[in-house]
Motif scaffolding. Structure first.
Motif, PDB file in Angstrom:
ATOM      1  N   GLN A  38       0.834  -1.193   0.000  1.00  0.00           N
ATOM      2  CA  GLN A  38       0.000   0.000   0.000  1.00  0.00           C
ATOM      3  C   GLN A  38       0.875   1.252   0.000  1.00  0.00           C
ATOM      4  O   GLN A  38       1.929   1.281   0.635  1.00  0.00           O
ATOM      5  CB  GLN A  38      -0.903   0.025   1.244  1.00  0.00           C
ATOM      6  CG  GLN A  38      -1.936  -1.077   1.280  1.00  0.00           C
ATOM      7  CD  GLN A  38      -3.184  -0.701   0.503  1.00  0.00           C
ATOM      8  OE1 GLN A  38      -3.299   0.404  -0.003  1.00  0.00           O
ATOM      9  NE2 GLN A  38      -4.112  -1.625   0.400  1.00  0.00           N
TER      10      GLN A  38
ATOM     11  N   ASP B 151      -8.331  -0.323 -11.923  1.00  0.00           N
ATOM     12  CA  ASP B 151      -9.201   0.839 -11.741  1.00  0.00           C
ATOM     13  C   ASP B 151     -10.599   0.411 -11.306  1.00  0.00           C
ATOM     14  O   ASP B 151     -11.235   1.076 -10.494  1.00  0.00           O
ATOM     15  CB  ASP B 151      -9.296   1.635 -13.047  1.00  0.00           C
ATOM     16  CG  ASP B 151      -8.088   2.524 -13.273  1.00  0.00           C
ATOM     17  OD1 ASP B 151      -7.187   2.506 -12.413  1.00  0.00           O
ATOM     18  OD2 ASP B 151      -8.042   3.222 -14.290  1.00  0.00           O
TER      19      ASP B 151
ATOM     20  N   LYS C 171     -10.660  -0.171  -7.595  1.00  0.00           N
ATOM     21  CA  LYS C 171     -10.622   1.099  -6.864  1.00  0.00           C
ATOM     22  C   LYS C 171     -11.961   1.824  -6.962  1.00  0.00           C
ATOM     23  O   LYS C 171     -12.480   2.341  -5.978  1.00  0.00           O
ATOM     24  CB  LYS C 171      -9.506   1.986  -7.417  1.00  0.00           C
ATOM     25  CG  LYS C 171      -8.105   1.493  -7.135  1.00  0.00           C
ATOM     26  CD  LYS C 171      -7.071   2.401  -7.803  1.00  0.00           C
ATOM     27  CE  LYS C 171      -5.664   1.834  -7.646  1.00  0.00           C
ATOM     28  NZ  LYS C 171      -4.664   2.658  -8.370  1.00  0.00           N
ATOM     29  N   SER C 172     -12.523   1.863  -8.168  1.00  0.00           N
ATOM     30  CA  SER C 172     -13.808   2.540  -8.369  1.00  0.00           C
ATOM     31  C   SER C 172     -14.918   1.838  -7.604  1.00  0.00           C
ATOM     32  O   SER C 172     -15.807   2.488  -7.051  1.00  0.00           O
ATOM     33  CB  SER C 172     -14.161   2.586  -9.861  1.00  0.00           C
ATOM     34  OG  SER C 172     -13.180   3.275 -10.594  1.00  0.00           O
TER      35      SER C 172
ATOM     36  N   LYS D 293     -15.076   2.801  -4.023  1.00  0.00           N
ATOM     37  CA  LYS D 293     -15.695   4.117  -3.829  1.00  0.00           C
ATOM     38  C   LYS D 293     -17.212   4.024  -3.956  1.00  0.00           C
ATOM     39  O   LYS D 293     -17.949   4.665  -3.228  1.00  0.00           O
ATOM     40  CB  LYS D 293     -15.144   5.108  -4.861  1.00  0.00           C
ATOM     41  CG  LYS D 293     -13.685   5.441  -4.648  1.00  0.00           C
ATOM     42  CD  LYS D 293     -13.164   6.355  -5.743  1.00  0.00           C
ATOM     43  CE  LYS D 293     -11.676   6.623  -5.566  1.00  0.00           C
ATOM     44  NZ  LYS D 293     -11.142   7.444  -6.661  1.00  0.00           N
TER      45      LYS D 293
END
Length: 794
Positions: free
Chosen positions: A465, A650, A653-654, A657
Motif C-alpha cells: 500500500q 481501476d 478502486k472505483s 468508492k
C-alpha cells in the motif's frame, strides 16, 4: 562543415552511441567482476578485456570528434595499463573512481554536449601517478591538492614506458597504404593464393528497435484477419444450424403435403374443382421448387464453408507462426536488464556500510523487450528495499550468527509457455507483520478493529500500500512508502502478479509472475447496458450466477457468500456509470456474476450477460485517452466491432468508492494546509528565503529562524506541526536541535525534516540516531520532493 558533412556526422554519432553503450556496459560489468575476483590470472584476463573496451571506445570517439571522451579514455587506459603491470594495487576507493569514470563517459555521450571532466581527470591522474589508498581517501574527504612525488627516476621510467605504448599504438593504428614505399614489404614472386570464400552479406545486421517494433505491430494486426476468418466460420455455423432446423421442420410436414397433393389429384373433375386443383398444383410446385432451392443453396455453401475452414487453419497457423517469430526477434534475455543491477547493489550497499553479494540465476530466459523496459524501475525498488530494510549491517549479522556478508538472489524460471516466475530473495531480518499493521493504522489505512481480524498474510499485503513503510526515517533512498506500491502497480499493469513470504531473521522473498509478451492475451467478453466489454482472463477468478434472493446487505453494502466468505457485490454498470438493464423475463431470477481477484482483493461484479472467451489484441489508446478511468485499451472483434478493454485495477478502486455508503464532509486541501504551520531553522538567508517561499506557495503558514537556539525558543512560545532544519548552523546545529525536541515531553512526537548538504553515510546515520523523521540532501533537492515528504508527515 557543410550540410552533407553535418548530416553524415549525425549518422556517425548515432551509430557511435549504440556502440559506446555496449563498450560502457562491458566496462562496468568488468569492473564489478574484477572487484569480486581474487585470483590473479582471472584479474589479468578481466583487465585486458576492459583495457580493450576502453581503447576501442577511445578510437570510436576520435572518429566522431568527441574529444572529452577520447581524453578520459586515454587517461583511463594509462591507469588500466599500470593495473595490468601491477604498478597500482586494487582497493575499494579505486573501484569507486573507475565506476565514476564510466558514469561520466555515459553522461558525455548521452548529452552530446561539453561536460566538466576536470574532477574525474584529477582523480584518474592521481591513480596514474601512483598515489596510495590513504592519499586517495584523504583527497576524497578533504578535496585537497597533493605535492608532486619525489621519486623522479621511477616516474621518468614509467613515463618513457607509457610514451613507448602510445608510439606502438599509433604505429599499429596507421594504415599500410600510408607507409612510405621503402618501408612496405617487398612483393613475393608468383605467390600461391588460397582464397577463403567469404559471404557477400553478413549473417547479422544492426537495425533500430523502432523499426522492429513497427514490424511487430503490423504482424500483430494480422491477428485481426485471423479473428475475422474465425468469425466467418462462426457465421457459417449459424447458417447451417438454420438449415438443420428448416430440414427438421420440412420433414414434419413433407408427408402431409404429399397426401394433400394426392387427394387433389384423385378428386372430382368438375370445372370449379379443376380450377382450384390448378391453383393448388402451382402452390405444390412452388413448395417443391423452394425445397430444391434450399438444397441447392446448402450444396453451394458446403464447399464455401470447407474452404473457409481450410483458410482459417492456414491463416491461423501463418499468423501464429509470424507472431511467434516476431516476438522471438523482439524478446531479450533478462541479462540485458540485470547488467545494471550489480553496480546498483554495489553503490547502495557501500553507501549503507553493508557487504552484500548479488546472485543472479536464469538470466538467459527471454521475454518481450517492452516488459523488460517496464520492469527496470520495479527491480531497482526491490533491490533498494532488500538493501535498506532487509539486509542487516555486518556487526548485527555477526551477532545473529549469520555470515558477515548479506546475500540477495534473483532467480528467473519459465513456469509455462507464456509466463515467467521471478524470485527476489534476501537473507536479511525479514518483515515484522505487527509493525506493518501499526504503520497502516497510524496512516489511517485500516482501523484497529480491522487490524485485529487480519491474518499475518493480510498484514504483509499492506506493505504494497502507498505510504506504508517501516523505515524510521525518510531519506532519498527509502522511507516514503512508495517503492513497493510502485512495484505492484507496474507488475499488475503488465498483467502480472506479485506476492511475498517472509520469516523474521531469515529473510524475505518477493515472487513475481509475468507474461512473456504483452501484445495479446485471453479476454472474457461481457455485455453491460447493451455494450460489450473485455476483461482480461488472468484477473477473473470465476464466472458464475446467483439467485437474486441470495444477495445479502452487510453494513449498507450488497454482498454474496462465495466459498464460505462474504465478498462485495457491485453492479458493473454502476462503476462504469451506465444505466442498469432490468431483466425483461421476470421469471428468470438469476444474476450473472464475474468475480475479480486483484491485489488479493475479491469483488463480484454483476453483468447483463457473459458471452465468451477469446484471444484479444490490445490496441493502445491515444495520448489524450491514455488515463481514462477504468479503461486500459481497446480491441477489434472478428465482426469489426471496436470494444473497450477494462482496467481491472481501476475497476476495483472505483468499486470501493461506489460501495462507500457514508461520505464524510472533508475540508478542501487549501483549508487543511492553511491550518498547518511549519518552523524553518536555516542560517543561510538564501536557503531560508527559498524554503519559506516554497512552503508558503504550497499553502502552509511558515515562520523562519536563523539557527537551532532561535528555533527552539520559537517552539517554546508557539505550536508548530513540523520543523524543517539545516544541520550546520551556529550556536546549535540541526542534530542538537532534534535531540532537544525529542527530550521535551510536549514536543517529542513533532516531525522534523533535516535539509542539509551533508550526504555521507555517517551523517545520515547520525540523523536516524537523533530521531529525525526525514533526511533530504541539498544536492538532490527538489521542491516537489520536500512537499511530498511534509505531506506524508503531517
Amino acid at each position: 562543415m557543410n550540410q552533407i558533412e553535418d548530416g553524415f556526422l549525425k549518422e556517425l554519432r548515432a551509430m557511435f552511441k549504440i556502440e559506446a553503450e555496449e563498450h560502457l556496459k562491458a566496462m562496468s560489468s568488468g569492473f564489478i567482476e574484477l572487484e569480486k575476483t581474487k585470483e590473479a590470472d582471472q584479474r589479468k584476463t578481466i583487465l585486458e578485456s576492459v583495457y580493450r573496451e576502453a581503447h576501442s571506445l577511445k578510437g570510436a570517439a576520435r572518429a566522431v570528434n568527441l574529444n572529452d571522451v577520447e581524453t578520459v579514455c586515454q587517461t583511463l587506459e594509462d591507469v588500466l595499463s599500470k593495473l595490468k603491470r601491477q604498478q597500482i594495487k586494487l582497493y575499494p576507493e579505486l573501484f569507486d573512481i573507475l565506476h565514476d569514470t564510466v558514469d561520466i563517459l555515459k553522461v558525455i555521450i548521452d548529452s552530446n554536449k561539453v561536460q566538466d571532466i576536470s574532477s574525474i581527470m584529477h582523480q584518474l591522474g592521481r591513480l596514474s601517478e601512483g598515489y596510495s589508498k590513504e592519499d586517495i581517501q584523504a583527497d576524497k574527504l578533504e578535496n585537497r591538492e597533493f605535492p608532486k612525488k619525489e621519486e623522479e627516476s621511477d616516474k621518468k621510467g614509467v613515463e618513457e614506458e607509457n610514451a613507448g605504448e602510445v608510439k606502438v599504438e599509433k604505429a599499429n593504428d596507421q594504415k599500410a597504404s600510408d607507409l612510405p614505399a621503402s618501408k612496405a614489404e617487398p612483393p613475393v614472386a608468383n605467390p600461391k593464393i588460397v582464397e577463403k570464400e567469404e559471404p557477400l552479406i553478413s549473417e547479422t545486421v544492426r537495425i533500430a528497435t523502432e523499426k522492429l517494433d513497427s514490424l511487430l505491430l503490423q504482424a500483430e494486426e494480422m491477428l485481426g484477419a485471423k479473428l475475422a476468418v474465425n468469425q466467418y466460420l462462426s457465421d457459417f455455423d449459424v447458417i447451417f444450424k438454420k438449415f438443420d432446423l428448416w430440414e427438421k421442420e420440412w420433414k414434419k410436414y413433407a408427408t402431409e403435403i404429399s397426401l394433400i397433393k394426392r387427394s387433389f389429384e384423385n378428386g372430382e373433375n368438375g370445372n370449379g374443382f379443376k380450377k382450384k386443383n390448378t391453383e393448388f398444383n402451382r402452390l405444390f410446385e412452388f413448395i417443391h421448387m423452394y425445397q430444391d432451392q434450399m438444397k441447392s443453396l446448402e450444396n453451394v455453401l458446403n464447399p464455401i464453408q470447407q474452404m473457409a475452414d481450410n483458410n482459417s487453419r492456414i491463416i491461423g497457423g501463418m499468423v501464429d507462426n509470424l507472431l511467434e517469430e516476431m516476438k522471438e526477434v523482439l524478446t531479450h534475455p533478462f541479462s540485458t536488464l540485470f547488467k545494471i543491477l550489480p553496480k546498483i547493489v554495489r553503490d547502495l550497499s557501500r553507501d549503507q556500510g553493508k557487504e552484500i553479494e548479488l546472485i543472479i540465476r536464469g538470466s538467459t530466459i527471454e521475454v518481450d523487450r517492452r516488459i523488460l523496459e517496464e520492469m527496470k524501475t520495479p527491480f531497482i525498488h526491490l533491490l533498494r528495499n532488500c538493501i535498506d530494510h532487509g539486509i542487516e549491517k555486518p556487526e548485527e549479522r555477526v551477532k545473529k550468527n549469520k555470515p558477515r556478508d548479506g546475500t540477495i538472489s534473483i532467480s528467473v524460471s519459465q513456469i509455462s509457455g507464456n509466463k515467467v516466475e521471478i524470485l527476489v530473495t534476501d537473507d536479511g531480518g525479514g518483515i515484522d507483520a505487527e509493525k506493518v499493521k501499526k504503520t497502516a493504522i497510524k496512516k489511517g489505512i485500516i482501523s484497529e478493529a480491522e487490524a485485529e481480524k487480519f491474518t499475518e498474510q493480510d498484514a504483509l499485503s499492506l506493505i504494497f500500500q502507498s505510504e506504508v513503510s517501516t523505515s524510521p526515517i525518510i531519506t532519498d533512498i527509502s522511507g516514503r512508502g512508495l517503492g513497493l506500491a510502485i512495484v505492484r502497480e507496474k507488475v499488475e499493469k503488465l498483467g502480472g502478479l506479485i506476492s511475498l513470504t517472509t520469516e523474521v531473521d531469515q529473510g524475505t522473498t518477493f515472487r513475481i509472475v509475468l507474461p512473456v509478451t504483452m501484445a495479446t492475451f485471453r479476454g472474457i467478453l461481457v455485455r453491460v447496458a447493451k455494450q460489450i466489454f473485455v476483461v482480461p482472463t488472468a484477473n477473473v477468478e470465476r464466472v458464475t450466477r446467483f439467485k437474486s434472493d441470495e444477495i445479502r446487505t452487510v453494513k449498507q453494502r450488497e454482498t454474496i457468500s462465495l466459498d464460505g466468505k462474504v465478498i462485495p457485490l457491485i453492479w458493473l454498470s454502476d462503476v462504469l456509470e451506465l444505466p442498469r438493464m432490468e431483466n425483461e423475463d421476470e421469471s428468470y431470477s438469476f444474476i450473472q456474476v464475474m468475480v475479480l481477484n486483484v491485489s488479493e482483493k475479491r469483488i463480484a461484479f454483476v453483468v447483463d450477460d457473459i458471452l465468451n472467451e477469446q484471444e484479444v489484441l490490445v490496441k493502445n489508446l491515444t495520448k489524450q485517452l491514455s488515463r481514462v478511468k477504468n479503461i486500459a485499451g481497446a480491441t477489434v472483434l472478428g465482426t469489426g466491432k471496436v470494444v473497450v478493454i477494462l482496467n481491472v485495477f481501476d475497476l476495483v478502486k472505483s468499486a470501493l468508492k461506489v460501495t462507500t455508503s457514508h461520505k464524510k464532509e472533508e475540508k478542501s486541501k487549501e483549508e487543511t494546509l492553511m491550518e498547518k504551520s511549519i518552523l524553518i531553522a536555516e542560517d543561510s538567508i538564501t536557503s531560508r528565503t527559498l524554503l519559506k517561499n516554497i512552503l508558503e506557495s504550497a499553502g502552509y503558514r511558515v515562520k523562519a529562524t536563523v539557527d537551532g537556539v532561535d528555533a527552539f525558543t520559537a517552539l517554546k512560545v508557539d505550536e508548530y506541526d513540523l520543523v524543517v532544519s539545516d544541520v550546520e548552523m551556529p550556536r546549535m546545529n540541526g542534530f542538537d536541535l532534534v535531540l532537544k525536541i525529542r527530550d521535551d515531553k510536549k514536543m517529542a512526537d513533532l516531525p522534523v525534516v533535516l535539509v542539509t548538504g551533508l550526504e555521507s553515510r555517517e551523517h545520515r546515520e547520525r540523523g536516524i540516531e537523533v530521531g529525525a523523521n526525514a533526511y533530504i540532501v541539498k544536492r538532490s533537492f527538489d521542491q516537489s520532493n520536500l512537499l511530498e515528504v511534509i505531506q506524508k508527515l503531517i
